[in-house]
Design a protein around this motif. Structure first.
Motif, PDB file in Angstrom:
ATOM      1  N   PHE A 133       0.811  -1.215   0.000  1.00  0.00           N
ATOM      2  CA  PHE A 133       0.000   0.000   0.000  1.00  0.00           C
ATOM      3  C   PHE A 133       0.843   1.262   0.000  1.00  0.00           C
ATOM      4  N   ARG A 137       0.128   4.132  -2.653  1.00  0.00           N
ATOM      5  CA  ARG A 137      -0.234   5.478  -2.222  1.00  0.00           C
ATOM      6  C   ARG A 137       0.704   6.527  -2.810  1.00  0.00           C
TER       7      ARG A 137
ATOM      8  N   THR B 128      -6.749   3.480  -2.806  1.00  0.00           N
ATOM      9  CA  THR B 128      -5.555   2.986  -2.110  1.00  0.00           C
ATOM     10  C   THR B 128      -5.621   3.315  -0.622  1.00  0.00           C
ATOM     11  N   LEU B 130      -7.975   2.585   1.199  1.00  0.00           N
ATOM     12  CA  LEU B 130      -8.894   1.640   1.848  1.00  0.00           C
ATOM     13  C   LEU B 130      -8.227   0.382   2.390  1.00  0.00           C
ATOM     14  N   ASN B 131      -6.967   0.174   2.020  1.00  0.00           N
ATOM     15  CA  ASN B 131      -6.254  -1.019   2.494  1.00  0.00           C
ATOM     16  C   ASN B 131      -6.981  -2.324   2.188  1.00  0.00           C
ATOM     17  N   ASP B 132      -7.541  -2.438   1.007  1.00  0.00           N
ATOM     18  CA  ASP B 132      -8.228  -3.679   0.636  1.00  0.00           C
ATOM     19  C   ASP B 132      -7.835  -4.044  -0.802  1.00  0.00           C
TER      20      ASP B 132
END
Lengths: 326, 326
Positions: A133, A137, B128, B130-132
């Motif tokens: 992530f 990001r 991004t 959302l961590n999914d």
């Protein structure tokens, strides 16, 4: 940028990796939609210096180097660059890109819009497969900022009242951020220490800014033979760059220059007159001087890095960028 | 699609959520780049039915409903739709969008290209956060397939030899996938059982396909008053849709129709002649019949779902889409 010179900077160990990347670039953008499948592959094959992936491969060596980890990121930054070129060519109505017909001239602007979108989306698909992530990001933030830089350039067209600061803001978004990202992601992917990651990002931003400063300068001082297009294209298109801004502030003929720049249908004579005023103002020397300061700032970031052979490559790249000023 | 009718389908509990979404949409696309900041916000404010977010909010209720979890996804699907519209308007040279000047007519095609890109990039930034990875992967895959659908439509322009199957492939990519994704993500975000997620995705694909079938049909049978533009726009622009394909296969006047369709500068008379041949061929009835089959398939997916009040809303939406056929 002259391909031969850049290639001479690349150490042998990276050459093979760049060849693999070239094949993978074609694989990643392949699609069942025939209309764009071959044209995109041909665009990829037709060259480009792979400067951003090369920087990434170099920077990744400051961590625990693993080509397989870096590869998808190197593909991503080159594809972001490629998508931007496809969309840029729509805007500039460019018939050629890297010596072959541009996507927009081959397939029309409408297909080129969605072809660029397609590449952007492939980048995200590629990145989401990495399960990181932090990388996602950083990349998505840089991507929308690049778009902002591109839009900012259009907002500033034919404006003679923009500040030096505004200009730097614009070229950092438009160009330097992707250089910074390329350096940073390489280091992030190989678990380099945070201090190294930050130094490499800083290095990338500084050489990226210098790169665009020189690009903008060459439009004033270059000749058609070297540029592949007549000098003064920015002036004719209303893109006000640093040498011009300098002249608009300090030249005794600044009012005459302002009048020329605000004309949207410049003759070749007018363009030559504007270039002369800019050259006489000291705008060229000022831009070279500022570029030198960015290169110097890039050196400062290199100083922070561990003492491995790749350090010299980063310095050589910075020097090479500066050397393009004549 | 008629706004009043859709709004009547939305249960009271969702109305307030959609109002919040409207405000958040403007927040997410806000930028310091003044050139696009207001135009994008005005485009968002000027309407659109929010059909995709509404479907998502409905589908999310088949899981452990939490508006805060669903909200960023609802914003994302509406913004994907918005970005596509911005780029579509460049291609169609549309002066208007939702009754106000389109981004391309306000700011030029060049800015519109990067304004659309900017929205796409914001979508990824939003996702991004959302961590999914499952959600990211699904979304990025759908996004590049939508691009493929848009390009496929250009590839198929003025082609009278495409198959029915090709046509369905195209409209599923262009339209149905985003409906499917909207339904699926709502359920994924609220941890609905896999069986439910799959059923909702299936439902979305079927009503999305039906939606585009009817949209394409209305271009043949609608009048200017209802469509907001003259009928036969697809025919004039070379977009060959199902009613036309039917006529090209089964009409006794198929050769005459083929000749008309391959002319890139159709007169109003020619367009009317083509519409008459299509209507006489039974292409309209066939399209209605096929739409009915997609609605029926959507029902089958609804049957799988848990028996909560929202189930009726999904059925009503399917019925509403079908009801647009006259």
């Amino acid at each position: 940028m002259c391909g031969d010179k850049v290639e001479r900077l690349i150490p042998g160990e990276m050459e093979e990796e760049l060849l693999i990347l070239n094949e993978d670039l074609k694989r990643v953008i392949s699609t069942k939609i025939n209309l764009i499948n071959s044209p995109l592959k041909e665009m990829i094959s037709s060259g480009g210096k792979r400067l951003r992936p090369a920087l990434m491969l170099a920077c990744a060596r400051f961590g625990e180097y693993d080509f397989e980890k870096v590869k998808p990121l190197a593909l991503a930054v080159e594809l972001i660059h490629t998508a931007t070129l496809v969309h840029d060519d729509i805007i500039d109505d460019s018939p050629l890109r890297r010596g072959i017909p541009s996507i927009q001239s081959r397939l029309g602007k409408d297909v080129a819009v969605f072809a660029g979108d397609f590449i952007f989306c492939r980048v995200f698909e590629l990145l989401t497969s990495l399960n990181d992530f932090n990388i996602l990001r950083r990349t998505s933030k840089v991507m929308y900022k690049i778009c902002e830089g591109e839009i900012k350039q259009r907002e500033d067209l034919f404006r003679t009242d923009i500040t030096f600061r505004n200009y730097i803001y614009r070229i950092q978004r438009k160009t330097a951020l992707l250089f910074g990202l390329s350096c940073e992601l390489g280091a992030l992917a190989t678990n380099a220490p945070l201090k190294t990651v930050r130094a490499l990002y800083g290095y990338g931003i500084k050489i990226g800014t210098a790169f665009q400063l020189i690009d903008d300068l060459l439009d004033v001082i270059g000749d058609e033979k070297n540029l592949g297009k007549p000098a003064g294209a920015d002036i004719r298109e209303g893109v006000v760059t640093l040498p011009t801004l300098y002249a608009l502030t300090y030249s005794p003929k600044k009012d005459e220059l302002k009048n020329i720049l605000q004309n949207k249908n410049l003759t070749i004579e007018d363009t030559k007159k504007a270039i002369k005023i800019i050259k006489d103002s000291g705008g060229v020397e000022y831009t070279v001087e500022l570029t030198k300061r960015y290169i110097y700032k890039a050196y400062k970031f290199i100083d922070i890095l561990a003492d491995i052979p790749m350090k010299k490559v980063l310095k050589d790249v910075a020097d090479y960028i500066y050397s393009r000023n004549h």
